[in-house]
Every structure is written in C-alpha cells, then in structure tokens.
Design a protein around this motif. Sequence first.
Motif, PDB file in Angstrom:
ATOM      1  N   PHE A  66      -1.634   6.976  -0.139  1.00 44.27           N
ATOM      2  CA  PHE A  66      -2.565   5.638  -0.571  1.00 44.27           C
ATOM      3  C   PHE A  66      -3.573   5.475   0.660  1.00 44.27           C
ATOM      4  N   ILE A  67      -3.089   5.409   2.053  1.00 42.22           N
ATOM      5  CA  ILE A  67      -3.804   4.944   3.044  1.00 42.22           C
ATOM      6  C   ILE A  67      -4.787   5.790   3.627  1.00 42.22           C
ATOM      7  N   ALA A 100       2.028  -0.577  -2.200  1.00 43.36           N
ATOM      8  CA  ALA A 100       2.214   0.246  -3.252  1.00 43.36           C
ATOM      9  C   ALA A 100       3.104   1.447  -3.012  1.00 43.36           C
ATOM     10  N   ALA A 101       3.272   1.862  -1.928  1.00 42.06           N
ATOM     11  CA  ALA A 101       4.286   2.898  -1.520  1.00 42.06           C
ATOM     12  C   ALA A 101       5.806   2.427  -1.805  1.00 42.06           C
ATOM     13  N   CYS A 148       6.282   1.944  -5.496  1.00 42.95           N
ATOM     14  CA  CYS A 148       6.344   2.996  -6.028  1.00 42.95           C
ATOM     15  C   CYS A 148       7.955   3.754  -5.937  1.00 42.95           C
ATOM     16  N   MET A 149       8.340   3.464  -4.809  1.00 42.84           N
ATOM     17  CA  MET A 149       9.804   4.008  -4.033  1.00 42.84           C
ATOM     18  C   MET A 149      10.858   3.320  -5.160  1.00 42.84           C
ATOM     19  N   PHE A 150      10.419   1.829  -5.308  1.00 40.91           N
ATOM     20  CA  PHE A 150      11.516   1.006  -6.119  1.00 40.91           C
ATOM     21  C   PHE A 150      11.725   1.949  -7.458  1.00 40.91           C
ATOM     22  N   PHE A 151      10.812   2.524  -8.145  1.00 45.25           N
ATOM     23  CA  PHE A 151      10.864   3.258  -9.407  1.00 45.25           C
ATOM     24  C   PHE A 151      11.407   4.633  -9.268  1.00 45.25           C
ATOM     25  N   ALA A 175      13.529   1.150  -1.814  1.00 44.89           N
ATOM     26  CA  ALA A 175      12.229   0.396  -1.275  1.00 44.89           C
ATOM     27  C   ALA A 175      12.364   0.087   0.037  1.00 44.89           C
ATOM     28  N   VAL A 176      13.659  -0.230   0.610  1.00 46.90           N
ATOM     29  CA  VAL A 176      13.709  -0.539   2.008  1.00 46.90           C
ATOM     30  C   VAL A 176      13.757   0.805   2.670  1.00 46.90           C
ATOM     31  N   ALA A 177      14.102   1.843   2.400  1.00 49.25           N
ATOM     32  CA  ALA A 177      13.871   3.168   2.907  1.00 49.25           C
ATOM     33  C   ALA A 177      12.563   3.504   3.095  1.00 49.25           C
TER      34      ALA A 177
END
Length: 297
Positions: free
Chosen positions: A53-54, A67-68, A71-74, A205-207
């Motif tokens: 993204f960046i 955004a990253a 996305c990682m949540f999903f 998401a935390v990771a």
Amino acid sequence: MFEFFQLVIGGVSIGCIYALVALGFVLIYKATEVVNFAQGELMMLGAFLAYTFISILGWNYWAGAAAAIFCMFFVGNFVDRIFLRPVLGQPQFSIVMVTIGFGYMARSGAGMIPGWGTETYAISTPFSSEGMSLVPESVGSLVISQTDLSVIIATIILCAVLYAFFTHTRLGIAMQASSQNQLAAYYMGIPVKAVFSMIWGISAAVAAAAGILLAPTTLIDTSMGFIGLKAFPAAVLGGFGSIPGAVVGGVIIGIIETLAGFYLPPGFKNVAAYVVLLVVLVVRPQGLFGQKTGKRV
C-alpha cells in the motif's frame, strides 16, 4: 551507566514488538486453547501488505498502515474458517500442525507473489532514526530515536485499546465468556464460532501492527516471521493465558537479548531468551502472571 540504560531503551523497543506478537499467541490460546505457530507469518504478511500500500501503490503511511491492519483482520478470519474450523475436536497436535503448515504456506506463497518475492524491502516512515536526547548533554549521553519511541507509544496505545475493548464492550465481554466456558457461552446465545473467528482476526491485526512497527528496524522479507520464535518464549514467560504477562514477558525478553548481545560473547544473544525461559519454567512453570489450574479426573 548511561551505556547500560541506552541498551535497555533499545531492548524495550524490540521487546514491544515481541510483546505484540506474544499478544496474538495469548489471545488465540485464551479463547480456543490453540497455540498458533503461524503468528510470526501473520506479522510478515501484514508488513508486506503495508509495503504494497505504501511503497508500491504510493499511499500515505498512515492510510497504508491502517489498510494493512484492516486487511489482516479478514485474513485472520479466513485462516480460522478455512484451516482451523474443520479440525476442531481433533487432538491438539493435529491443530498445532495445521498452524505450522499454514506458516510454511504463507512464507512460500509470499515469496512467489510478484513485487514481494525473496528480496528485502523497506517502508518509508514519518519517523526519524535520529536520536532525541533524554538528559542534558552536560550530564551524559542518553538518546532515543523517533522510531523506537513510536514503537513504545504504539504498543502502549494498542494494549490500552485492547484492554478497553475486552473490558467495556459487549463483544469483548462475549469473547471473554467464550474463552472461559465455550459451552456455557453457547447456551447463553453467544455465537462461539463467530467469536473465535473475530479473535483470530484481532490477533492477525495486532500481528500486522507489529510487522509495520518492526519494518523500519529489520526491513521486510519472507523470513521476518521467524521472530515468532522469540515471541513464543515471551508469551510463556509472562504466563500463556495472561495478556499483561505477554507484554511484560516481551519487554523482559527484549532487554535480556539486547544486554546479552552486548555484554556476553557472540552467540549468546540468540539463546538468551530460551535460557531465561527454561529457568522460569523450572522455578515457576505457570509463568510470571499465570495461575495454577487443575482438572478433576
């Protein structure tokens, strides 16, 4: 003395990364009693998504990082639904092997994606690597870089947000109930399977946040997920079911590793975390913040 405190500051910074990855271990284990050995690979995927993204798409740092993480949540949801849910009820060894297998798949898959591959990448961040003095120059030299400071502050904010979420929201309380007694939570109308998927999502998401914070220090490549092998002792050290223990354990491991790398002969840095872990397990098997539990037979 100032040299020692300078090393401690660096150790706290890397320890915060270990703490965030260890939080993912603890969140999943508390809810499902599954040890996710792919937590480091989830961190690696989050860092690569942020890089996409960046650096590739040219997004703003904050928008790309958000955004990253989103996305990682999903991705975490996907991992639970596709890989873990079909093997629920099977022996723990089988479930652990599924997480290890997913980790290898993620690492190999990332290496085959165009634009990622096996090269090393960097993310441009708004934080400077220049040191900020913590004491007057007339007293001594004790500095902290904006990068290290951002890691420490971000870890504190994330831990506060997670604490508030699990303590003061209905969904967070439902997650706590599911982790304590799955059957009772199900009878009370809590959708346990959906809750588990959300916990996997939060853990991923935390990771991802840990991977983004780590990227300016170690850069991004497919092998950065091996940091999970350092975060696992941190989770065990603090007490595998304790969220505060994961944070404290991560910081302790980070400080010990940094001090060992400076004061001890070469090679001790890589094993210091495991030596401390073995000592703690001998003296206090449940970890620093863990509690002894027993089962009636």
